[in-house]
Design a protein around this motif. Sequence first.
Motif, PDB file in Angstrom:
ATOM      1  N   ASP A  69       0.831  -1.282   0.005  1.00 30.82           N
ATOM      2  CA  ASP A  69      -0.142   0.120  -0.046  1.00 30.82           C
ATOM      3  C   ASP A  69       0.793   1.185   0.061  1.00 30.82           C
ATOM      4  OD1 ASP A  69      -2.615   1.331   0.340  1.00 30.82           O
ATOM      5  OD2 ASP A  69      -1.812   1.913   2.187  1.00 30.82           O
ATOM      6  N   ALA A  70       2.249   1.265   0.495  1.00 25.78           N
ATOM      7  CA  ALA A  70       3.121   2.346   0.695  1.00 25.78           C
ATOM      8  C   ALA A  70       3.886   2.402  -0.471  1.00 25.78           C
ATOM      9  CB  ALA A  70       3.578   2.158   1.832  1.00 25.78           C
ATOM     10  N   THR A  71       4.148   1.588  -1.343  1.00 26.62           N
ATOM     11  CA  THR A  71       4.913   1.622  -2.257  1.00 26.62           C
ATOM     12  C   THR A  71       4.393   0.844  -3.671  1.00 26.62           C
ATOM     13  OG1 THR A  71       6.011  -0.716  -2.000  1.00 26.62           O
ATOM     14  CG2 THR A  71       7.014   1.208  -0.652  1.00 26.62           C
ATOM     15  N   VAL A  72       5.024   0.989  -4.801  1.00 26.36           N
ATOM     16  CA  VAL A  72       4.709   0.265  -5.901  1.00 26.36           C
ATOM     17  C   VAL A  72       5.579  -1.101  -5.612  1.00 26.36           C
ATOM     18  CG1 VAL A  72       4.906  -0.017  -8.344  1.00 26.36           C
ATOM     19  CG2 VAL A  72       4.491   1.992  -7.424  1.00 26.36           C
ATOM     20  N   PHE A  73       5.030  -2.138  -5.072  1.00 26.43           N
ATOM     21  CA  PHE A  73       5.642  -3.404  -4.735  1.00 26.43           C
ATOM     22  C   PHE A  73       5.823  -4.313  -5.960  1.00 26.43           C
ATOM     23  CE2 PHE A  73       5.036  -7.839  -2.975  1.00 26.43           C
ATOM     24  CZ  PHE A  73       6.236  -8.079  -2.830  1.00 26.43           C
ATOM     25  N   VAL A  74       7.029  -4.738  -6.273  1.00 28.09           N
ATOM     26  CA  VAL A  74       7.281  -5.672  -7.327  1.00 28.09           C
ATOM     27  C   VAL A  74       8.127  -6.689  -7.004  1.00 28.09           C
ATOM     28  CG1 VAL A  74       8.304  -5.665  -9.729  1.00 28.09           C
ATOM     29  CG2 VAL A  74       7.241  -3.285  -8.951  1.00 28.09           C
ATOM     30  N   PRO A  75       7.424  -7.952  -7.190  1.00 30.69           N
ATOM     31  CA  PRO A  75       8.256  -9.221  -7.053  1.00 30.69           C
ATOM     32  C   PRO A  75       9.220  -9.263  -7.835  1.00 30.69           C
ATOM     33  CG  PRO A  75       5.901  -9.315  -6.609  1.00 30.69           C
ATOM     34  CD  PRO A  75       5.734  -8.094  -7.121  1.00 30.69           C
ATOM     35  N   THR A  76      10.411  -9.438  -7.585  1.00 31.73           N
ATOM     36  CA  THR A  76      11.443  -9.741  -8.790  1.00 31.73           C
ATOM     37  C   THR A  76      12.204 -10.771  -8.590  1.00 31.73           C
ATOM     38  OG1 THR A  76      11.462  -7.006  -8.669  1.00 31.73           O
ATOM     39  CG2 THR A  76      13.175  -8.238  -9.586  1.00 31.73           C
ATOM     40  N   THR A  77      12.004 -11.953  -9.548  1.00 32.10           N
ATOM     41  CA  THR A  77      12.796 -13.162  -9.413  1.00 32.10           C
ATOM     42  C   THR A  77      13.329 -13.783 -10.456  1.00 32.10           C
ATOM     43  OG1 THR A  77      11.937 -15.293  -8.673  1.00 32.10           O
ATOM     44  CG2 THR A  77      10.261 -14.142 -10.005  1.00 32.10           C
ATOM     45  N   THR A  78      14.062 -14.794 -10.277  1.00 34.08           N
ATOM     46  CA  THR A  78      14.836 -15.242 -11.534  1.00 34.08           C
ATOM     47  C   THR A  78      13.736 -16.709 -11.896  1.00 34.08           C
ATOM     48  OG1 THR A  78      17.090 -14.997 -10.629  1.00 34.08           O
ATOM     49  CG2 THR A  78      16.706 -16.971 -12.097  1.00 34.08           C
ATOM     50  N   ARG A  79      12.720 -16.891 -11.156  1.00 36.48           N
ATOM     51  CA  ARG A  79      11.725 -17.814 -11.461  1.00 36.48           C
ATOM     52  C   ARG A  79      11.176 -17.652 -12.787  1.00 36.48           C
ATOM     53  NH1 ARG A  79       8.069 -20.419  -7.194  1.00 36.48           N
ATOM     54  NH2 ARG A  79       9.432 -20.507  -5.376  1.00 36.48           N
ATOM     55  N   THR A  80      10.658 -18.697 -13.291  1.00 38.88           N
ATOM     56  CA  THR A  80       9.857 -18.820 -14.621  1.00 38.88           C
ATOM     57  C   THR A  80       8.365 -18.107 -14.266  1.00 38.88           C
ATOM     58  OG1 THR A  80       9.033 -20.897 -14.303  1.00 38.88           O
ATOM     59  CG2 THR A  80      11.285 -20.751 -15.501  1.00 38.88           C
ATOM     60  N   ARG A  81       7.789 -17.956 -15.330  1.00 44.43           N
ATOM     61  CA  ARG A  81       6.371 -17.428 -14.918  1.00 44.43           C
ATOM     62  C   ARG A  81       5.699 -18.555 -14.418  1.00 44.43           C
ATOM     63  NH1 ARG A  81       5.040 -15.448 -21.033  1.00 44.43           N
ATOM     64  NH2 ARG A  81       6.781 -17.094 -21.333  1.00 44.43           N
ATOM     65  N   GLU A  82       5.611 -19.555 -14.646  1.00 40.56           N
ATOM     66  CA  GLU A  82       4.929 -20.750 -14.203  1.00 40.56           C
ATOM     67  C   GLU A  82       5.324 -20.796 -12.688  1.00 40.56           C
ATOM     68  OE1 GLU A  82       4.262 -25.556 -14.792  1.00 40.56           O
ATOM     69  OE2 GLU A  82       5.464 -24.387 -16.167  1.00 40.56           O
ATOM     70  N   GLN A  83       6.425 -20.953 -12.337  1.00 36.18           N
ATOM     71  CA  GLN A  83       6.932 -20.946 -10.984  1.00 36.18           C
ATOM     72  C   GLN A  83       6.443 -19.882 -10.272  1.00 36.18           C
ATOM     73  OE1 GLN A  83      11.054 -21.248 -11.831  1.00 36.18           O
ATOM     74  NE2 GLN A  83      11.087 -23.423 -11.989  1.00 36.18           N
ATOM     75  N   TYR A  84       6.618 -18.660 -10.823  1.00 35.45           N
ATOM     76  CA  TYR A  84       6.030 -17.385 -10.013  1.00 35.45           C
ATOM     77  C   TYR A  84       4.771 -17.525  -9.600  1.00 35.45           C
ATOM     78  CZ  TYR A  84       4.664 -12.524  -9.371  1.00 35.45           C
ATOM     79  OH  TYR A  84       3.686 -11.517  -8.758  1.00 35.45           O
ATOM     80  N   HIS A  85       3.817 -17.972 -10.642  1.00 41.08           N
ATOM     81  CA  HIS A  85       2.261 -17.896 -10.599  1.00 41.08           C
ATOM     82  C   HIS A  85       1.664 -19.109  -9.553  1.00 41.08           C
ATOM     83  CE1 HIS A  85       1.199 -15.096 -13.190  1.00 41.08           C
ATOM     84  NE2 HIS A  85       1.901 -15.730 -14.368  1.00 41.08           N
ATOM     85  N   ARG A  86       2.744 -19.855  -9.005  1.00 39.79           N
ATOM     86  CA  ARG A  86       2.560 -20.835  -7.986  1.00 39.79           C
ATOM     87  C   ARG A  86       2.372 -20.253  -6.590  1.00 39.79           C
ATOM     88  NH1 ARG A  86       6.501 -24.883  -9.826  1.00 39.79           N
ATOM     89  NH2 ARG A  86       8.061 -24.124  -7.865  1.00 39.79           N
ATOM     90  N   ILE A  87       3.068 -18.797  -6.463  1.00 38.85           N
ATOM     91  CA  ILE A  87       3.232 -18.287  -5.037  1.00 38.85           C
ATOM     92  C   ILE A  87       2.100 -17.214  -5.066  1.00 38.85           C
ATOM     93  CG2 ILE A  87       4.438 -16.321  -3.996  1.00 38.85           C
ATOM     94  CD1 ILE A  87       6.951 -17.178  -5.533  1.00 38.85           C
ATOM     95  N   HIS A  88       1.357 -17.218  -3.906  1.00 41.27           N
ATOM     96  CA  HIS A  88       0.363 -16.466  -3.299  1.00 41.27           C
ATOM     97  C   HIS A  88       0.686 -15.665  -2.172  1.00 41.27           C
ATOM     98  CE1 HIS A  88      -2.265 -18.358  -6.281  1.00 41.27           C
ATOM     99  NE2 HIS A  88      -1.903 -19.936  -6.119  1.00 41.27           N
ATOM    100  N   LEU A  89       1.128 -14.436  -2.270  1.00 39.70           N
ATOM    101  CA  LEU A  89       1.711 -13.831  -1.142  1.00 39.70           C
ATOM    102  C   LEU A  89       0.254 -13.069  -0.476  1.00 39.70           C
ATOM    103  CD1 LEU A  89       4.653 -11.866  -2.726  1.00 39.70           C
ATOM    104  CD2 LEU A  89       4.525 -13.783  -1.237  1.00 39.70           C
ATOM    105  N   PRO A  90       0.544 -12.571   0.471  1.00 41.11           N
ATOM    106  CA  PRO A  90      -0.734 -11.834   1.401  1.00 41.11           C
ATOM    107  C   PRO A  90      -1.056 -10.513   0.701  1.00 41.11           C
ATOM    108  CG  PRO A  90       0.688 -13.008   3.111  1.00 41.11           C
ATOM    109  CD  PRO A  90       1.296 -12.937   1.511  1.00 41.11           C
ATOM    110  N   GLY A  91      -2.286 -10.267   0.519  1.00 45.72           N
ATOM    111  CA  GLY A  91      -2.671  -8.901  -0.040  1.00 45.72           C
ATOM    112  C   GLY A  91      -3.244  -8.895  -1.436  1.00 45.72           C
TER     113      GLY A  91
END
Length: 275
Positions: A69-91
């Motif tokens: 809410d306070a920033t433009v939060f950008v998850p930034t990873t070496t994971r592939t898109r498929e691997q990233y979409h397995r993650i469900h962060l709060p918010g």
Amino acid sequence: MTTRTESPRTASTLFASDLDRTLIYSAAALNLTAPDHEAPRLLCVEVYQQRPLSYVTETAAALLPQVADATVFVPTTTRTREQYHRIHLPGPPARYAVCANGGHLLVDGVSDPDWQTHVRRSLSDCAPLVEIRDHLRRTADPAWLLKERVAEDLFAYLVVDRAELPDTWVKELADWAGPHGWTVSLQGRKIYAVPRPLTKSAAIAEIARRTGATRTLAAGDSLLDADLLEHADAGWRPGHGELADTGWHAPHIAALPERGVAAGERVLREALRAA
């Protein structure tokens, strides 16, 4: 690349954070050192093959929506898109994300085609992926090689038995890959070979331009995060990982003492304080 500017968020600060071993942690990476009855409560944020895989503390889970809410939060990873979409962060889901070490810039979960074109052009001076894979296959020893993989047709990585991996092999690979325009990073059981122009910082700079963010905060633990941290205005690295092990430092990056999942919680506290 097509020049595009999108309506900026109210927040003028962008927070780009690596995920694995920076914000989220596998069971093996939690580094829970307190007595069991004092261990923090954990929230599972990733399931793989019907099994829990990655966690944050419940305190970190409460901090994440505040940071977003306070920033433009950008998850930034070496994971592939498929691997990233397995993650469900709060918010709420992040509007922007960076996958494949900068190879894909996601907007509302979808890879931006203009960015894909830009990335492909930037890799034209590097040795082709097929040459790198051939070298990896010829030099890796089956005694310690568990898997060989390609990510998004952009880079390669090996899954290895660390106990059997010779101490000099990664350095020898890096010495060979450097003149070919590639970088090498050892993260846990994975050895990454990534084209040098494929960087998280380049994708983050594009997101900052699109959102109008005037300040960038960053966090990461591996050598593949070094360029992201170098290009940030301020940031943090945990007390574990490649950067800590090699003594990497920069005057504007705080080296946190916490290791394991406690470091993820500390990163979010610091980001919220700095936002």
